[in-house]
Design a protein around this motif. Sequence first.
Motif, PDB file in Angstrom:
ATOM      1  N   THR A 238       0.831  -1.208   0.000  1.00  0.00           N
ATOM      2  CA  THR A 238       0.000   0.000   0.000  1.00  0.00           C
ATOM      3  C   THR A 238       0.860   1.251   0.000  1.00  0.00           C
ATOM      4  O   THR A 238       0.591   2.220  -0.730  1.00  0.00           O
ATOM      5  CB  THR A 238      -0.934   0.002   1.227  1.00  0.00           C
ATOM      6  OG1 THR A 238      -1.783  -1.159   1.191  1.00  0.00           O
ATOM      7  CG2 THR A 238      -1.793   1.261   1.258  1.00  0.00           C
ATOM      8  N   GLU A 239       1.927   1.237   0.796  1.00  0.00           N
ATOM      9  CA  GLU A 239       2.830   2.389   0.861  1.00  0.00           C
ATOM     10  C   GLU A 239       3.554   2.596  -0.461  1.00  0.00           C
ATOM     11  O   GLU A 239       3.716   3.731  -0.926  1.00  0.00           O
ATOM     12  CB  GLU A 239       3.837   2.181   1.992  1.00  0.00           C
ATOM     13  CG  GLU A 239       4.919   3.262   2.086  1.00  0.00           C
ATOM     14  CD  GLU A 239       4.370   4.656   2.308  1.00  0.00           C
ATOM     15  OE1 GLU A 239       5.034   5.632   1.900  1.00  0.00           O
ATOM     16  OE2 GLU A 239       3.252   4.770   2.879  1.00  0.00           O
TER      17      GLU A 239
ATOM     18  N   HIS B  63       1.161   4.120  -2.861  1.00  0.00           N
ATOM     19  CA  HIS B  63       0.897   5.518  -2.528  1.00  0.00           C
ATOM     20  C   HIS B  63       2.055   6.410  -2.986  1.00  0.00           C
ATOM     21  O   HIS B  63       1.827   7.533  -3.462  1.00  0.00           O
ATOM     22  CB  HIS B  63       0.673   5.675  -1.029  1.00  0.00           C
ATOM     23  CG  HIS B  63       0.281   7.070  -0.636  1.00  0.00           C
ATOM     24  ND1 HIS B  63      -0.899   7.671  -1.035  1.00  0.00           N
ATOM     25  CD2 HIS B  63       0.938   8.006   0.097  1.00  0.00           C
ATOM     26  CE1 HIS B  63      -0.952   8.895  -0.565  1.00  0.00           C
ATOM     27  NE2 HIS B  63       0.153   9.128   0.122  1.00  0.00           N
TER      28      HIS B  63
ATOM     29  N   GLY C 266       0.092   8.412  -5.344  1.00  0.00           N
ATOM     30  CA  GLY C 266      -0.453   9.480  -4.515  1.00  0.00           C
ATOM     31  C   GLY C 266      -0.102  10.864  -5.043  1.00  0.00           C
ATOM     32  O   GLY C 266       1.075  11.170  -5.236  1.00  0.00           O
TER      33      GLY C 266
ATOM     34  N   GLU D 262      -6.020   5.034  -7.470  1.00  0.00           N
ATOM     35  CA  GLU D 262      -5.174   4.496  -6.399  1.00  0.00           C
ATOM     36  C   GLU D 262      -5.927   3.450  -5.577  1.00  0.00           C
ATOM     37  O   GLU D 262      -5.371   2.402  -5.237  1.00  0.00           O
ATOM     38  CB  GLU D 262      -4.681   5.627  -5.490  1.00  0.00           C
ATOM     39  CG  GLU D 262      -3.699   5.149  -4.430  1.00  0.00           C
ATOM     40  CD  GLU D 262      -3.124   6.271  -3.588  1.00  0.00           C
ATOM     41  OE1 GLU D 262      -2.467   5.958  -2.569  1.00  0.00           O
ATOM     42  OE2 GLU D 262      -3.331   7.453  -3.931  1.00  0.00           O
ATOM     43  N   ARG D 263      -7.202   3.708  -5.264  1.00  0.00           N
ATOM     44  CA  ARG D 263      -7.986   2.737  -4.483  1.00  0.00           C
ATOM     45  C   ARG D 263      -8.159   1.432  -5.248  1.00  0.00           C
ATOM     46  O   ARG D 263      -8.002   0.342  -4.694  1.00  0.00           O
ATOM     47  CB  ARG D 263      -9.361   3.317  -4.136  1.00  0.00           C
ATOM     48  CG  ARG D 263      -9.354   4.317  -3.006  1.00  0.00           C
ATOM     49  CD  ARG D 263     -10.756   4.524  -2.447  1.00  0.00           C
ATOM     50  NE  ARG D 263     -11.693   4.960  -3.462  1.00  0.00           N
ATOM     51  CZ  ARG D 263     -11.877   6.231  -3.798  1.00  0.00           C
ATOM     52  NH1 ARG D 263     -11.184   7.177  -3.198  1.00  0.00           N
ATOM     53  NH2 ARG D 263     -12.762   6.566  -4.718  1.00  0.00           N
TER      54      ARG D 263
ATOM     55  N   THR E  14      -4.804  -0.421  -5.505  1.00  0.00           N
ATOM     56  CA  THR E  14      -4.383  -0.923  -4.196  1.00  0.00           C
ATOM     57  C   THR E  14      -5.174  -2.156  -3.806  1.00  0.00           C
ATOM     58  O   THR E  14      -4.612  -3.146  -3.302  1.00  0.00           O
ATOM     59  CB  THR E  14      -4.551   0.175  -3.123  1.00  0.00           C
ATOM     60  OG1 THR E  14      -3.716   1.283  -3.460  1.00  0.00           O
ATOM     61  CG2 THR E  14      -4.150  -0.339  -1.747  1.00  0.00           C
TER      62      THR E  14
END
Length: 274
Positions: free
Chosen positions: A155-156, A159, A163, A171-172, A175
């Motif tokens: 996830t990081e 992002h 992000g 992004e959602r 992810t």
Amino acid sequence: MTTPHGASREALAAARERLDALTDSTSVDAGALADELAAVTALLDREVSLRRVLTDPAQAGEAKAELAQRLLGSQVSGPAADLVAGMVRSRWSQSRDLVDSLEELASTADLTAAQQAGTLDDVEDELFRFGRIVSSNTELRAALTDRAATTAAKTELLHRLLGGRANATTERLVTRLVTAPRGRSLESGLESLSKLAAERRSRLVAVVTSAVPLSDPQKQRLGAALAKLYGHTMHLNIDVDPEVLGGIRVQVGDEVINGSIADRIEDAGRRMAG
């Protein structure tokens, strides 16, 4: 996702219609609904025995729906619980088809939120470009598909990559795909998301207000005429208002069309011919 067959195909089609009806309403937050459906997807993917109970053809549909409502009623919103309850009332060819369909609906709800915000074209383009980046960067692909890497780490990483550079919906979606691939390759998952985005982009909603309920033939004629006029598949969201005085009011985006059903279809035919 793989296209379901038999009973599951019919169940998914009905669920898509219910989702469209929900997200066409301004009172439902499509993005929040997407998160809730994704959470239910994760639950049923993890709890195999529960999934089998909820898709058991030997059990009455209403009993399964009541069980779903009891389990989810305090965990998700009313619209999300009702949608899931409606799905488990249906018959499914395989228990996994229910989870696959829930996952599709979660993604569709997110894409609908982007469409409502006017950013769906951006999301579709970003999904395509991200797929190209992944296919050309073996190191990135390895990091995103590493089974030893934690969800938090993936996830990081996403992002940092997306992000502030990509739409929040993109992004959602990416992810969720990366952290819960559910047996799919990253490439096939991105391809499925791109296909859903393209389907959503080609769908227009016509808000139809008439003095009396429309018959099925009238709905079909009106839908066909509007689809030809606008060059897109048209979903009719129909409301009855006696004050329309025997006529009909159609709104597609910012454009409003007034007139009787016969007049509008006749005019549509003239416009198509001319």
